[in-house]
Write an enzyme that holds these catalytic residues in place. Structure first.
Site, PDB file in Angstrom:
ATOM      1  N   ARG A 170       0.797  -1.230   0.000  1.00  0.00           N
ATOM      2  CA  ARG A 170       0.000   0.000   0.000  1.00  0.00           C
ATOM      3  C   ARG A 170       0.826   1.275   0.000  1.00  0.00           C
ATOM      4  O   ARG A 170       0.299   2.335  -0.287  1.00  0.00           O
ATOM      5  CB  ARG A 170      -0.915   0.004   1.223  1.00  0.00           C
ATOM      6  CG  ARG A 170      -2.064  -0.945   1.068  1.00  0.00           C
ATOM      7  CD  ARG A 170      -3.210  -0.527   1.935  1.00  0.00           C
ATOM      8  NE  ARG A 170      -3.279  -1.292   3.163  1.00  0.00           N
ATOM      9  CZ  ARG A 170      -4.375  -1.396   3.878  1.00  0.00           C
ATOM     10  NH1 ARG A 170      -5.471  -0.763   3.500  1.00  0.00           N
ATOM     11  NH2 ARG A 170      -4.392  -2.117   4.978  1.00  0.00           N
ATOM     12  N   LYS A 175     -14.669 -13.361   4.471  1.00  0.00           N
ATOM     13  CA  LYS A 175     -13.758 -14.314   3.829  1.00  0.00           C
ATOM     14  C   LYS A 175     -14.553 -15.371   3.078  1.00  0.00           C
ATOM     15  O   LYS A 175     -14.204 -15.774   1.972  1.00  0.00           O
ATOM     16  CB  LYS A 175     -12.844 -14.975   4.872  1.00  0.00           C
ATOM     17  CG  LYS A 175     -11.856 -14.048   5.526  1.00  0.00           C
ATOM     18  CD  LYS A 175     -10.869 -13.432   4.544  1.00  0.00           C
ATOM     19  CE  LYS A 175      -9.844 -14.393   3.999  1.00  0.00           C
ATOM     20  NZ  LYS A 175      -8.902 -13.731   3.061  1.00  0.00           N
ATOM     21  N   SER A 201      -2.766 -13.104  14.431  1.00  0.00           N
ATOM     22  CA  SER A 201      -2.685 -14.488  14.909  1.00  0.00           C
ATOM     23  C   SER A 201      -1.435 -14.742  15.751  1.00  0.00           C
ATOM     24  O   SER A 201      -1.491 -15.456  16.760  1.00  0.00           O
ATOM     25  CB  SER A 201      -2.771 -15.471  13.739  1.00  0.00           C
ATOM     26  OG  SER A 201      -1.953 -15.079  12.679  1.00  0.00           O
TER      27      SER A 201
END
Ligand code: NDP
Length: 360
Positions: free
Chosen positions: A34, A173, A221
């Site tokens: 980005r 998702k 995670s």
């Protein structure tokens, strides 16, 4: 070889490991990030590992904008493979769940598929980082008679999910993956590439570069292991959450690259799970909660005993039985991978944090 692979969101936790596999195999990698800062950092880090690698990083500030990938394909019209990993996987946004999750996941997927079809004349293989989110059926959590496999689809809808960040991420998702398969069906006669999706549950393991750990901000995670390392002996829990199943980031990366060479993986959903393999049928090994993470840390790192929590659950087998039941035999047979055991994944991630991070 000048076989070009486009990897979207190439500075992400999983994507950096994907780049590692691709560059070690001498693919010519074109990543997207980005910002220029992020692009430079990726190039700089890999330069030390692979000084002669062919690695470009292009700036795509917003994957949700129509035509976001046009310039990349105009610059590299001979891209042969697309690995789409970019999607938001962080929580605590001050946007609506639609803006934070649904649009990046679904619109980003639609954009890259459409551009690959219209401008990517040479694209042969397309791989999407989907998620176990698109497989899991919450109504059957803890149900030993309902086995989640590569063929299972999460029945959730956006209407049901949109009010809560986690369920909105999960639904986004599922909807993104579903829309990709629908796209392939709709354009069956004109699409020159095959689609494979990778549906990992909780992905953990070491960061690709030790410097990410030094910066102290781990991806969503990996942060659970960081949290466990920060506990003190009087930590009161909860120890039974999150109740999930895991897989190793290095195995997930490999699953993104295998479809470029193995045509048997075309049209498949791949489901990596810690500790499974063609000959390993113990379908509870990958289950974890905070107690299991603490058990592994206390066992593998004697120097931590007495400094971190021991946890507080007497019978963790029973607590873990409330998790999902699964079988990923198809993925194991198709790929031949023996997926890393959960203990190895937790150990390697914790070792890196202990060596290179600060736990505060
Ligand atoms: P990271 O947050 O580390 O990486 C996500 C990448 O996507 C980053 O490059 C990020 O850019 C980019 N991205 C996010 N939103 C946008 C957007 N709107 N426009 C452009 N780029 C965007 O996450 P992971 O590596 O953990 O996840 C990668 C993929 O794997 C995601 O699709 C995620 O849903 C999926 N996944 C992850 C699991 C896990 O446990 N980690 C489990 C299952 C699936 P930037 O760095 O600039 O924010």
């Amino acid at each position: 070889m000048d076989e070009k692979v486009l990897v979207t969101g190439c500075n992400g936790f999983i994507a950096l490991h994907v780049l590692d596999v691709l560059l070690s195999e001498k693919y010519h990698v074109i990543g997207t990030a980005r910002s220029q800062d992020k692009a430079d950092q990726v190039k700089e880090s890999f330069k030390k590992l692979y000084p002669y690698a062919q690695l470009e990083v292009e700036i795509v500030p917003d994957i949700t904008k129509s035509g976001a990938f046009n310039d990349v394909f105009k610059k590299y019209p001979d891209i042969q493979h697309v690995l789409h990993t970019a999607s938001n996987f962080s929580f605590g946004h001050d946007q609506s769940t639609e803006e934070a999750y649904l649009i990046p996941a679904t619109q980003g997927t639609k954009n890259i598929l459409e551009t690959s079809l219209t401008l990517g004349k040479k694209v042969k293989r397309f791989v999407i980082t989907s998620s176990f989110a698109s497989i899991m059926d919450f109504d059957h959590e803890g149900d030993a008679n309902f086995i989640h496999t590569e063929a299972t689809w999460n029945p959730t809808t956006w209407e049901k999910a949109k009010g809560n960040e986690l369920s909105a991420y999960i639904a986004s998702k599922k909807l993104a993956e579903e829309s990709a398969w629908t796209f392939m069906k709709k354009h069956e006669s004109e699409v020159p590439f095959t689609l494979t999706t990778v549906c990992p549950p909780y992905v953990w393991g070491p960061q690709m570069f030790d410097s990410s750990v030094k910066r102290g901000v781990l991806n969503t995670s990996a942060e659970l292991i960081n949290q466990a390392l920060k506990t003190t002996p009087d930590f009161k829990g909860p120890f039974d959450t999150p109740n999930g199943i895991g897989c190793d980031v290095r195995d997930v990366a490999l699953l993104h690259v295998l479809p470029l060479r193995n045509e048997k993986l075309a049209g498949k959903r791949l489901f990596p799970v810690n500790g499974t393999g063609v000959k390993q049928h113990n379908y509870k090994n990958a289950r974890f909660n905070m107690q299991r993470v603490l058990d592994v840390l206390n066992k593998k790192f004697p120097e931590l005993r007495g400094k971190i929590s021991k946890g507080g659950i007497e019978d963790n087998e029973k607590a873990l039985a409330a998790g999902f039941y699964y079988n990923n035999d198809e993925t194991c047979k198709l790929t031949g991978i023996e997926f890393k055991p959960l203990e190895v994944t937790i150990h390697d991630a914790a070792k890196q944090i202990l060596e290179f991070g600060s736990s505060d």
